[in-house]
Scaffold this motif. Sequence first.
Motif, mmCIF file in Angstrom:
data_model
loop_
_atom_site.group_PDB
_atom_site.id
_atom_site.type_symbol
_atom_site.label_atom_id
_atom_site.label_comp_id
_atom_site.label_asym_id
_atom_site.label_seq_id
_atom_site.Cartn_x
_atom_site.Cartn_y
_atom_site.Cartn_z
ATOM 1 N N ALA A 12 0.830 -1.211 0.000
ATOM 2 C CA ALA A 12 0.000 0.000 0.000
ATOM 3 C C ALA A 12 0.864 1.261 0.000
ATOM 4 O O ALA A 12 0.572 2.226 -0.730
ATOM 5 N N LEU A 13 1.938 1.265 0.785
ATOM 6 C CA LEU A 13 2.836 2.419 0.793
ATOM 7 C C LEU A 13 3.543 2.583 -0.545
ATOM 8 O O LEU A 13 3.757 3.707 -1.018
ATOM 9 N N LEU A 16 1.091 4.118 -2.847
ATOM 10 C CA LEU A 16 0.950 5.532 -2.499
ATOM 11 C C LEU A 16 2.125 6.348 -3.054
ATOM 12 O O LEU A 16 1.931 7.446 -3.588
ATOM 13 N N THR A 19 1.591 6.747 -6.681
ATOM 14 C CA THR A 19 0.551 7.747 -6.927
ATOM 15 C C THR A 19 1.137 9.153 -6.858
ATOM 16 O O THR A 19 0.807 10.016 -7.674
#
Length: 125
Positions: A12-13, A16, A19
């Motif tokens: 997830a990091l 991110l 992104t």
Amino acid sequence: MILLLTGIVLIALGILAGTGLVLAPFGLIPPPPGLSLWLAFPAFVITGYVLVIVGANRPKIRKVFLGASSLLLVLALAAAAGLVLAGASIVQPATSTLSLWFVLVIAGIHGVTGAASYNRTTDEA
């Protein structure tokens, strides 16, 4: 169980960070991305994948990989869309589009690899 959760958080990091790399050329995050985002994106995704493999059984691995690869493919598509919009002069990037190419390649490779590892057959061979 802790390795599985740590792997999911790292993935997830990493997503991110990717992104941030996609948003940066268009000035949607304040300063240009630093080296930490460039390194964190692939490193966290790869490390997260490894921890998920080590810490989970096959059905959980498949579910995590399918979810992560789906998000990575969406990220790769966002980078591709940004490149097309910048190339067609529809949107003027504030900085170089190199980060978009980076995310497109890395997220595309990891997304396709993760999706390919998901097999709907029940064979355990």
